[in-house]
Write a protein that holds these residues in place. Sequence first.
Motif, PDB file in Angstrom:
ATOM      1  N   ARG A  23       0.843  -1.238  -0.039  1.00  0.00           N
ATOM      2  CA  ARG A  23      -0.109   0.039   0.045  1.00  0.00           C
ATOM      3  C   ARG A  23       0.938   1.097  -0.226  1.00  0.00           C
ATOM      4  N   LEU A  24       2.140   1.127   0.047  1.00  0.00           N
ATOM      5  CA  LEU A  24       2.875   2.351   0.485  1.00  0.00           C
ATOM      6  C   LEU A  24       4.029   2.060  -0.657  1.00  0.00           C
ATOM      7  N   PRO A  25       4.518   3.324  -1.030  1.00  0.00           N
ATOM      8  CA  PRO A  25       5.787   3.612  -2.116  1.00  0.00           C
ATOM      9  C   PRO A  25       7.097   3.161  -1.222  1.00  0.00           C
ATOM     10  N   ALA A  26       8.077   2.734  -1.908  1.00  0.00           N
ATOM     11  CA  ALA A  26       9.441   2.575  -1.407  1.00  0.00           C
ATOM     12  C   ALA A  26       9.943   3.603  -0.687  1.00  0.00           C
ATOM     13  N   THR A  27       9.519   4.881  -0.990  1.00  0.00           N
ATOM     14  CA  THR A  27       9.944   6.150  -0.332  1.00  0.00           C
ATOM     15  C   THR A  27       9.410   6.301   1.122  1.00  0.00           C
ATOM     16  N   ALA A  28       8.386   5.505   1.298  1.00  0.00           N
ATOM     17  CA  ALA A  28       7.490   5.877   2.556  1.00  0.00           C
ATOM     18  C   ALA A  28       8.391   5.856   3.790  1.00  0.00           C
ATOM     19  N   THR A  29       8.444   6.741   4.851  1.00  0.00           N
ATOM     20  CA  THR A  29       9.319   6.664   6.053  1.00  0.00           C
ATOM     21  C   THR A  29       8.247   6.502   7.335  1.00  0.00           C
ATOM     22  N   ALA A  30       7.293   6.846   7.394  1.00  0.00           N
ATOM     23  CA  ALA A  30       6.175   6.539   8.639  1.00  0.00           C
ATOM     24  C   ALA A  30       4.800   6.626   7.993  1.00  0.00           C
ATOM     25  N   VAL A  31       3.857   6.170   8.838  1.00  0.00           N
ATOM     26  CA  VAL A  31       2.364   6.178   8.547  1.00  0.00           C
ATOM     27  C   VAL A  31       1.900   6.791   9.564  1.00  0.00           C
ATOM     28  N   VAL A  32       0.321   7.090   8.993  1.00  0.00           N
ATOM     29  CA  VAL A  32      -0.566   7.657  10.197  1.00  0.00           C
ATOM     30  C   VAL A  32      -1.589   6.454  10.137  1.00  0.00           C
ATOM     31  N   LEU A  33      -2.087   6.015  11.595  1.00  0.00           N
ATOM     32  CA  LEU A  33      -2.828   4.745  11.593  1.00  0.00           C
ATOM     33  C   LEU A  33      -3.804   5.198  12.390  1.00  0.00           C
ATOM     34  N   ASN A  34      -5.221   4.847  12.505  1.00  0.00           N
ATOM     35  CA  ASN A  34      -5.994   4.923  13.435  1.00  0.00           C
ATOM     36  C   ASN A  34      -6.255   3.558  14.165  1.00  0.00           C
ATOM     37  N   VAL A  35      -5.407   3.155  15.089  1.00  0.00           N
ATOM     38  CA  VAL A  35      -5.588   1.850  15.761  1.00  0.00           C
ATOM     39  C   VAL A  35      -6.634   1.712  16.906  1.00  0.00           C
ATOM     40  N   THR A  36      -7.370   0.692  16.702  1.00  0.00           N
ATOM     41  CA  THR A  36      -8.454   0.598  17.870  1.00  0.00           C
ATOM     42  C   THR A  36      -8.381  -0.682  18.227  1.00  0.00           C
ATOM     43  N   ALA A  37      -8.702  -0.637  19.777  1.00  0.00           N
ATOM     44  CA  ALA A  37      -8.650  -2.058  20.382  1.00  0.00           C
ATOM     45  C   ALA A  37     -10.120  -1.967  20.982  1.00  0.00           C
ATOM     46  N   VAL A  38     -10.587  -3.487  20.687  1.00  0.00           N
ATOM     47  CA  VAL A  38     -11.837  -3.806  20.760  1.00  0.00           C
ATOM     48  C   VAL A  38     -12.162  -4.901  22.129  1.00  0.00           C
ATOM     49  N   ALA A  39     -12.743  -4.462  23.297  1.00  0.00           N
ATOM     50  CA  ALA A  39     -13.382  -5.164  24.172  1.00  0.00           C
ATOM     51  C   ALA A  39     -12.014  -6.159  24.887  1.00  0.00           C
ATOM     52  N   PRO A  40     -11.082  -5.400  25.380  1.00  0.00           N
ATOM     53  CA  PRO A  40      -9.969  -6.172  26.069  1.00  0.00           C
ATOM     54  C   PRO A  40     -10.556  -7.017  27.221  1.00  0.00           C
ATOM     55  N   THR A  41      -9.912  -8.164  27.628  1.00  0.00           N
ATOM     56  CA  THR A  41     -10.437  -9.054  28.756  1.00  0.00           C
ATOM     57  C   THR A  41      -9.738  -8.454  30.065  1.00  0.00           C
ATOM     58  N   ALA A  42      -8.872  -7.571  29.865  1.00  0.00           N
ATOM     59  CA  ALA A  42      -8.154  -6.867  31.195  1.00  0.00           C
ATOM     60  C   ALA A  42      -7.732  -5.478  30.606  1.00  0.00           C
ATOM     61  N   SER A  43      -7.390  -4.762  31.773  1.00  0.00           N
ATOM     62  CA  SER A  43      -6.740  -3.520  31.652  1.00  0.00           C
ATOM     63  C   SER A  43      -5.568  -3.586  30.940  1.00  0.00           C
ATOM     64  N   THR A  44      -5.284  -2.796  29.755  1.00  0.00           N
ATOM     65  CA  THR A  44      -4.026  -3.043  29.112  1.00  0.00           C
ATOM     66  C   THR A  44      -3.580  -1.759  28.617  1.00  0.00           C
TER      67      THR A  44
END
Length: 727
Positions: A41-62
């Motif tokens: 999904r990224l060109p060879a010149t890419a150095t960093a990405v912007v991601l929206n990371v979601t955690a769904v219903a963990p079973t413990a505080s984490t």
Amino acid sequence: MAATYTATTPVRVLDTRHAVGSPTTTPVGPRGSLTVDLSERLPATATAVVLNVTAVAPTASTYITAWPAGTPRPDVSNLNLAPGETRPNMVTVALGTSRTVSLYNNAGSTHLLADLSGYYSTGAGARYTGRDAERVAAIRLPARGTGDLDLAPFVPSSAVAVVLNVTGTRATANTYVTAWPTDAPRPGVSALNLAAGRTSANLVTVPLGADRGVSLYNNAGTIDTFADLVGFYTPEFGAVFAPVTPTRVFDTRNALGTGLSTPQAIPARSYTHMLPGNPLPGTAVSAVLNLTGVAPTADTYLTVYQSRIGSLPSTSSVEVARGQITSNLTVARVESNPPWTRTFVYNHNGATHTIADLTGYFWVPPTDCTTDCAVVWGHNRGTTGTGTTTDHVTRPASPTGLDGVIAIADHAAVRDDGTVWTWGGNSDGQLGTGWRGGDSTIPLRVTGLADGVAVASAERANLALRSDGTVWAWGTNDNGLLGRTGSTASAVPVRVPGLNDVTAIAAANGTAYAVRADGSVWAWGANSHGQLGRGVVNNLPQPQPAPVPDVTDITAVATSGDQTYALRGNGTVLAWGYNLNGEMGNGSTGTMVPSPVQVSGLTDVVAISGDLGNGFAAKSDGTVWAWGQGGWGVLGIENACQVLPDCAATTPRQVPGLSDIVDLAGLGDAVIALDSTGQVHGWGSNTHRELPGTNVGFSTATPLPLPDLTHVENISNGTNGGRAVLE
């Protein structure tokens, strides 16, 4: 390594619930990690990405950590969650081996999602401009409802993406919010997940759609949403990005980066200095920080903000419920006073410990200037165009990227290609770039001006003289400064009506002037001190330019905004306006002078300048003459007088120790003079470093050569600081 940004339509690249980006549908277990492969999904010149990371219903505080794959996992967190909670956080993370990113879960089991919003690369892309966060929308969204944000008034037409802090509150059901470009298909991703009755925020980077619009969608129930504009990307100007290994730079639990000797939670309605130290270089203008509130004693919000005179911002960076640990990414302006306090963290309610992890920063690469280089110095606060908001620029420095300059004013310059550039505040659109609000610490190109020959700066407005003899203005229209009735400001240049064949312009505070080829002076704007020269004093704005009566044969005009001086072709000088301390130079004091009078005893004058309570003139024999208030030694007379009116001169007197002077400029409570060799001399106040390169402490009445200002072509007034163009 400098990198620019490419925005993408948000796309899901990881969802462990459905084996997207993962070989199985198994959640990530305790102390488990996975790697997200973004190489396709990224060109060879890419150095960093912007991601929206979601955690769904963990079973413990984490907590979840994102870092470049193939490198040691840093001891920081990007997302903190309670058991059963579903919440996202945007992360900016450098790419690891083969364009991959690793995600780590500390405890329990949790599903993970990641949505790609854009990437940084060494190829062509957009640069970032940070702003003081400003609320641009407040929308109530029904279930499956959409609201559109019109960002055209807040970002330039060249903007391709915006950074928004989106906050949801008063949700009547568990829901999610999606942000995407207006008029584009809504992507199947979420920008914000919200539990019923909770308040939560998430930073999002969104490409701009039609007419610079962004749309928000609410999936279920009813929700109130707020959008705060943090910055934008455009290919035309701005700062480039440098990723860093995620590093903790601020932690009130152990006093890291606080400047305090002991740990201390931030009390309610209080702020703490952030001193991130060496991980954040002095050249950085914005920092990408993961901000975490730790177990506040009451529901609260935290705000990261750049120091400014005035009240705290009304926006929030992260919302934290009582006793919870909550993170949100923020892009904080860090232009102040490196390497000391770079920004501030404010806590609104209760007391809370706070953490910040640095994942990257934005900076403006220096540019070499070899000919016709603009330089500035003195009082700053972001008003010098040098990319910083430090209190003072102590040595002459070039506004970023400006060379080939033919004329300069307090907040504007003209280059030899006729383009006009501005910097500083933008509350009324005085940058002339088509948007309002925020400010710019680097010069930006004014929209639609390609044949400028001169510029002038007023309070919250700028003016330009074009080669065809017309005058154009932009910014505030208070007092009719744009030459039109009403109070509507303009963020793009508009022509001042009724003026042609103009050869010179001047402006200050709320009044402007134009000299025409026939030797007449035309004035418009404020008239509270009779500065329009029309024979009356009043507080009514005069938006229509009109000639100053009985004034002819004028070659130049200078103003402080309260009093005005005009140089005639025969070498004499006229004055009108404020006269409390003898500013008219004709022996009188104490009254407004709304009609031009001749300054006494001056002949053979070749240059003039006005400044606060003074007038200055250079004669053809190279001598300099001054009159008006004498505080700070601006009359060239050594005395202890800094309180008016005891040290005023009501008629011109020669400033000792100067010869061969060809031009003058007032700098508030100081003066600079240019001699025929290109050397600049200065005297008066040095409170704001108006006299760079000297050992003057408070002030001096003795004109001194300024060692950093040689080979100078021209000089200009500034607000407690100077402006010049070097050969």
